[in-house]
Design a protein around this motif. Sequence first.
Motif, PDB file in Angstrom:
ATOM      1  N   ALA A   6       0.857  -1.186   0.000  1.00  0.00           N
ATOM      2  CA  ALA A   6       0.000   0.000   0.000  1.00  0.00           C
ATOM      3  C   ALA A   6       0.892   1.233   0.000  1.00  0.00           C
ATOM      4  O   ALA A   6       1.545   1.530   1.000  1.00  0.00           O
ATOM      5  N   ASP A   8       0.927   5.276  -2.038  1.00  0.00           N
ATOM      6  CA  ASP A   8       0.229   6.131  -2.994  1.00  0.00           C
ATOM      7  C   ASP A   8       1.129   6.667  -4.099  1.00  0.00           C
ATOM      8  O   ASP A   8       0.649   7.037  -5.163  1.00  0.00           O
ATOM      9  N   ARG A  13       5.630   2.584  -5.419  1.00  0.00           N
ATOM     10  CA  ARG A  13       4.819   1.367  -5.397  1.00  0.00           C
ATOM     11  C   ARG A  13       5.322   0.366  -6.436  1.00  0.00           C
ATOM     12  O   ARG A  13       5.469  -0.826  -6.145  1.00  0.00           O
ATOM     13  N   VAL A  31      -1.779  -1.336  -3.971  1.00  0.00           N
ATOM     14  CA  VAL A  31      -2.864  -0.352  -3.969  1.00  0.00           C
ATOM     15  C   VAL A  31      -2.341   1.025  -3.579  1.00  0.00           C
ATOM     16  O   VAL A  31      -1.241   1.157  -3.025  1.00  0.00           O
ATOM     17  N   ASP A  32      -3.165   2.059  -3.861  1.00  0.00           N
ATOM     18  CA  ASP A  32      -2.716   3.426  -3.603  1.00  0.00           C
ATOM     19  C   ASP A  32      -3.622   4.202  -2.647  1.00  0.00           C
ATOM     20  O   ASP A  32      -3.503   5.418  -2.524  1.00  0.00           O
ATOM     21  N   SER A  36      -8.836   0.557  -0.584  1.00  0.00           N
ATOM     22  CA  SER A  36      -8.367  -0.580  -1.390  1.00  0.00           C
ATOM     23  C   SER A  36      -7.480  -1.501  -0.558  1.00  0.00           C
ATOM     24  O   SER A  36      -7.516  -2.728  -0.717  1.00  0.00           O
ATOM     25  N   LEU A  37      -6.699  -0.918   0.365  1.00  0.00           N
ATOM     26  CA  LEU A  37      -5.882  -1.734   1.260  1.00  0.00           C
ATOM     27  C   LEU A  37      -6.770  -2.576   2.161  1.00  0.00           C
ATOM     28  O   LEU A  37      -6.528  -3.787   2.329  1.00  0.00           O
ATOM     29  N   VAL A  51       3.076  -1.249   4.240  1.00  0.00           N
ATOM     30  CA  VAL A  51       2.074  -0.183   4.250  1.00  0.00           C
ATOM     31  C   VAL A  51       2.688   1.187   4.525  1.00  0.00           C
ATOM     32  O   VAL A  51       3.454   1.350   5.487  1.00  0.00           O
ATOM     33  N   GLY A  63      -3.226   4.777   6.202  1.00  0.00           N
ATOM     34  CA  GLY A  63      -2.579   3.489   5.979  1.00  0.00           C
ATOM     35  C   GLY A  63      -2.371   2.726   7.268  1.00  0.00           C
ATOM     36  O   GLY A  63      -2.696   1.537   7.362  1.00  0.00           O
TER      37      GLY A  63
END
Length: 214
Positions: A6, A8, A13, A31-32, A36-37, A51, A63
């Motif tokens: 995770a 953004d 990423r 994920v961003d 979604s995480l 994360v 996060g």
Amino acid sequence: MRVVIAEDLALLRDGLTRLLEANDFTVVAAVDNAPSLAKALREVDVDVAVVDVRMPPTFTDEGLRTAIEARAARPGLPVLVLSQYVEQLYARELLSSGEGAVGYLLKDRVADVERFVDAVRQVAAGGTVLDPEVVSVLLSKAAANRPVDRLTDREREVLGLMAEGRSNAAIAARLFVTEKAIAKHTNSIFAKLDLPVSEDDNRRVLAVLAYLQD
């Protein structure tokens, strides 16, 4: 080993994904954002989550909060937090359960690929890994507490290295002493922090946590 990432920032990423996959990890989700995480951690079979603390939409603590909630639903879920800065409150909250399988590293450490990959593996295996700078900040905060005063300077040094996830052998090599000497120091630390032998508790984790209590 199955990993959820995770972060953004797209470049970081993608870099984390490539780095971990090159070291025999399987990235099952990258994920961003925090929603979604949360979805990935609910629905995907994952061995460890890497994360970022600050994610959309507010870029404060989404996060980390999502990771803590996931650990509440699945106790002991391995989580390695990456942060741009030492955020003391977040680090303490992440560690407060005492279950282990947690890590807190500054993002700059990702550049040391071998060390970063080793940290992910240690956390996935149930260990606790803290960035040396995080340890320094947390231990300085804890220095006013009585348990700290019981330890010698050498014992504090050993505990700081223990908090970084180092084994007794690694600590001995770092301090240029025998592994037997480190074993004596760790036993002394456990005794001074009132941590008796237990079949259920990880005393190395509890010893670090003892420093982090207000």
